[in-house]
Write a protein that holds these residues in place. Structure first.
Motif, mmCIF file in Angstrom:
data_model
loop_
_atom_site.group_PDB
_atom_site.id
_atom_site.type_symbol
_atom_site.label_atom_id
_atom_site.label_comp_id
_atom_site.label_asym_id
_atom_site.label_seq_id
_atom_site.Cartn_x
_atom_site.Cartn_y
_atom_site.Cartn_z
ATOM 1 N N LYS A 69 0.892 -1.265 -0.118
ATOM 2 C CA LYS A 69 0.045 -0.044 -0.131
ATOM 3 C C LYS A 69 0.936 1.190 -0.081
ATOM 4 N N ASN A 70 2.027 1.110 -0.293
ATOM 5 C CA ASN A 70 2.896 2.242 -0.268
ATOM 6 C C ASN A 70 3.332 2.746 1.069
ATOM 7 N N ASN A 71 2.852 2.350 2.030
ATOM 8 C CA ASN A 71 3.409 2.522 3.406
ATOM 9 C C ASN A 71 4.731 2.480 3.743
ATOM 10 N N ARG A 72 5.370 3.317 4.216
ATOM 11 C CA ARG A 72 6.806 3.155 4.828
ATOM 12 C C ARG A 72 6.816 2.349 5.938
ATOM 13 N N MET A 73 7.670 1.272 5.893
ATOM 14 C CA MET A 73 7.891 0.321 7.021
ATOM 15 C C MET A 73 9.072 0.525 7.701
ATOM 16 N N SER A 74 10.121 0.907 7.068
ATOM 17 C CA SER A 74 11.505 1.377 7.633
ATOM 18 C C SER A 74 12.167 2.071 6.725
ATOM 19 N N THR A 75 13.154 2.995 7.326
ATOM 20 C CA THR A 75 14.206 3.658 6.567
ATOM 21 C C THR A 75 15.698 3.131 7.188
ATOM 22 N N HIS A 76 16.598 3.127 6.363
ATOM 23 C CA HIS A 76 18.166 2.930 6.735
ATOM 24 C C HIS A 76 19.112 3.814 5.777
ATOM 25 N N LEU A 77 19.905 4.273 6.557
ATOM 26 C CA LEU A 77 20.955 5.140 6.226
ATOM 27 C C LEU A 77 22.004 3.884 5.605
ATOM 28 N N VAL A 78 22.319 4.115 4.253
ATOM 29 C CA VAL A 78 23.180 3.194 3.543
ATOM 30 C C VAL A 78 24.429 3.775 3.119
ATOM 31 N N LYS A 79 25.886 3.550 3.530
ATOM 32 C CA LYS A 79 26.923 4.142 3.027
ATOM 33 C C LYS A 79 27.741 3.232 2.110
ATOM 34 N N SER A 80 27.426 1.945 2.281
ATOM 35 C CA SER A 80 28.159 0.810 1.488
ATOM 36 C C SER A 80 27.471 -0.306 1.343
ATOM 37 N N ASP A 81 27.999 -1.148 0.520
ATOM 38 C CA ASP A 81 27.278 -2.701 0.310
ATOM 39 C C ASP A 81 26.991 -3.120 1.667
ATOM 40 N N THR A 82 25.754 -3.530 1.589
ATOM 41 C CA THR A 82 25.141 -3.917 2.864
ATOM 42 C C THR A 82 23.836 -4.942 2.828
ATOM 43 N N THR A 83 23.500 -5.802 3.884
ATOM 44 C CA THR A 83 22.419 -6.635 3.901
ATOM 45 C C THR A 83 21.513 -6.394 5.010
ATOM 46 N N LEU A 84 20.179 -6.391 4.687
ATOM 47 C CA LEU A 84 19.331 -6.109 5.578
ATOM 48 C C LEU A 84 18.363 -7.357 5.662
ATOM 49 N N VAL A 85 17.932 -7.915 6.909
ATOM 50 C CA VAL A 85 17.190 -8.945 7.106
ATOM 51 C C VAL A 85 15.999 -8.591 7.923
ATOM 52 N N MET A 86 14.860 -8.729 7.076
ATOM 53 C CA MET A 86 13.573 -8.456 7.873
ATOM 54 C C MET A 86 12.710 -9.459 8.259
ATOM 55 N N LYS A 87 12.500 -9.930 9.494
ATOM 56 C CA LYS A 87 11.756 -11.072 9.754
ATOM 57 C C LYS A 87 10.534 -10.650 10.173
ATOM 58 N N GLY A 88 9.440 -11.873 10.278
ATOM 59 C CA GLY A 88 8.093 -11.541 10.793
ATOM 60 C C GLY A 88 7.261 -10.769 9.716
ATOM 61 N N LEU A 89 7.531 -10.591 8.760
ATOM 62 C CA LEU A 89 6.801 -9.866 7.682
ATOM 63 C C LEU A 89 5.433 -10.810 7.294
ATOM 64 N N MET A 90 4.327 -9.969 7.181
ATOM 65 C CA MET A 90 3.250 -10.418 6.706
ATOM 66 C C MET A 90 3.233 -10.931 5.216
#
Length: 561
Positions: free
Chosen positions: A472-493
């Motif tokens: 629905k285009n709702n913002r769930m989170s924001t993350h400041l990224v400066k280099s290659d990185t991996t985000l792990v998001m658990k418990g998502l519907m």
């Protein structure tokens, strides 16, 4: 026996009436009733001077179309470059538009007449498409072009119907801001492409506007794209121009002020609030307090007669879009509400059938309420009574139930009960709620019903803000990224998710959009394709960012000859 009614009338008068009706019907000119609406614009079938004609010395132009036409705001829509030394007069004769001017034409000069939406068909008002006429008073016609493409700054999609406008490169930006008319104009097609033709050898400043009010200028609030500070006729702008909406000056206000006898007052804001915004009442009565807001509606309690005689103000604190952004404020006058009948007490929002482990179970009422007894609220987890922790102000229009410790047990079943008369209406102690016992059953999502998303960003060459969005285009989170990185998001519907990268080239941790006064293009934005998550899935996604987006301003080469 058959009956015949006869009326005697003078024959001559009858003939005259019939004849008058016949000739009146024949004399009517207009579109036939019924049928489909005509959406076809008028087409030019003849013009004098002819397109590209040279050695022109006259002071008139004739345009003939394939249907009846009229002019509409021609004085505002017609652009002549270079400008004539006086006004252009127009006469419409059926399918023909005749233009004339008294100012003499300059020698050895190419003139371009750009009509915008100034000529439309007679019945439906469909404007001509890209009606441009060019001729030269000398032996040669200027034939240089400037081409380019305009796209949406956020999604990269081509923008149709935008006006690309050229100004002399020597003009200061504040002249453009003040509404100076462009010399040349073209409109972008469905691919976002535009072509400005019949240009002399000169340098220009290019501005592309989503000209909503069709006035050939950029007005605050309209989307705009900026080209390089100097482009030369005969060039192609190789880098797409990024169109970004600008902020229009807005004066916020409150309207639709109403209250009831219990002191419950409400107003409607002139615009919607965003997440993180807050309201603070500058209250000189000492008792009035703001309650929850819903959409554009804001509520307060208790409004007393004393409030009617006091000037009140409401301070609206606007949250920045990014964590390091700047807060802004508006101060609004609070109009005195008119008295109306009291609303009935009812639930505007009740518990859903499922809940996440970290999610509160929310209730919302139509009016302000106060809790009489916490003992009237019962919670069972898998049929075992548990202590309930309720988040609710002393007077409120909502409440949240949360586990007193940790999170809801995964896969458990919650039983919620509200006993009769557990609450009373604020300002009306005799009105209690509910009349009968209310119960809900809520299931806490089991581990196998949720999803996990692992998003790996590669090729990060500059700083940016990564935004995670749901379907629905709702913002769930924001993350400041400066280099290659991996985000792990658990418990998502289960559902559709995507990520958007907002470039932060100047390192201020805020995304900066287009800025006309400083002639600054918007910082780059990249959006990845949606990812579909299903129950009990663990999805890994690799997103390779385009390093070219890290170029500040206009990358080289921005122009191709």
């Amino acid at each position: 026996m058959e009956r015949v009614d006869m009326v005697s009338r003078p024959i001559g008068c009858t003939w005259m009436v019939v004849a008058a009706l016949f000739w009146a019907s024949c004399a009517q000119v207009g579109a036939p009733s019924g049928g489909q609406i005509d959406k076809t614009p008028p087409a030019l079938v003849f013009a004098q001077p002819a397109m590209g004609e040279v050695q022109v010395s006259g002071q008139e132009m004739v345009l003939e179309f394939d249907e009846y036409v009229k002019v509409r705001n021609l004085n505002q829509q017609l652009l002549v470059s270079p400008p004539l030394g006086g006004p252009v007069e127009s006469i419409v004769r059926g399918r023909t538009v005749e233009l004339s001017w008294n100012a003499p034409l300059k020698e050895n000069t190419t003139y371009v007449f750009q009509f915008g939406d100034g000529v439309v068909d007679l019945n439906e008002g469909n404007p001509t498409e890209s009606l441009v006429r060019a001729f030269s008073t000398g032996a040669q016609l200027d034939t240089l072009k400037l081409t380019g493409t305009v796209v949406d700054a956020l999604d990269g999609k081509p923008k149709k119907g935008c006006r690309a406008m050229l100004y002399p490169a020597s003009w200061p930006v504040d002249s453009i801001e003040a509404g100076a008319m462009p010399l040349y104009v073209a409109e972008s097609n469905a691919k976002g492409e535009f072509e400005l033709g019949y240009l002399p050898e000169a340098a220009f400043r290019c501005l592309v506007v989503q000209d909503d009010n069709r006035n050939y200028r950029w007005d605050a609030g309209e989307a705009v794209a900026l080209g390089p500070e100097q482009v030369v006729a005969g060039s192609h702008i190789a880098v797409p121009l990024r169109l970004n909406v600008t902020q229009a000056p807005v004066t916020a206000y409150l309207s639709e002020a109403i209250r009831d006898s219990a002191g419950f007052a409400s107003w409607t804001l002139s615009e919607a609030m965003t997440d993180g915004d807050s309201l603070r009442l500058l209250d000189e009565t000492g008792g009035l307090q703001m309650l929850e807001r819903r959409g554009t509606q804001v509520f307060a309690w208790p409004w007393s007669e004393r409030c009617d005689s006091v000037e009140l103000s409401l301070v609206w604190h606007h949250a920045p879009a990014w964590p390091e952004g700047t807060w802004t404020t508006d101060t609004l006058d609070v109009p005195t509400p008119r008295l109306r009948r009291s609303k009935l007490v009812k639930l505007d929002a009740s518990p859903s059938s499922t809940v996440a482990r970290d999610e509160a179970i929310s209730f919302a009422w139509s009016v302000p309420m106060a809790m009489r007894s916490r003992e009237g609220l019962l919670l069972e987890v898998d049929s075992i009574p548990q202590e309930v922790c309720v988040a609710m102000d002393s007077v409120s229009m909502s409440m949240d139930w949360r586990p007193c410790e940790g999170r809801w047990p995964q896969g458990s079943t919650l039983g919620l009960t509200v006993m009769p008369e557990a609450f009373l209406r604020a300002g009306s102690p005799s009105k209690r709620w509910p009349d009968d016992t209310l119960s809900w059953t809520v299931a806490v999502h089991a581990a196998e019903s949720l999803s996990e998303w692992s998003l790996k960003l590669a090729g990060v060459q500059c700083q940016g803000q990564l935004e995670v969005l749901d379907s629905k285009n709702n913002r769930m989170s924001t993350h400041l990224v400066k280099s290659d990185t991996t985000l792990v998001m658990k418990g998502l519907m289960p559902g559709s998710y995507r990520a958007r990268w907002w470039g932060d080239l100047n390192g201020d941790e805020v995304w900066n959009g287009v800025d006309v006064p400083t002639w600054s293009v918007p910082e780059p934005v990249l959006t990845m394709a949606p990812v579909e998550l299903r129950a009990n899935w663990a999805v890994e996604t690799m997103w390779e960012l385009d390093s070219a987006t890290c170029a500040s301003g206009w990358p080289e080469p921005a122009l191709n000859r």
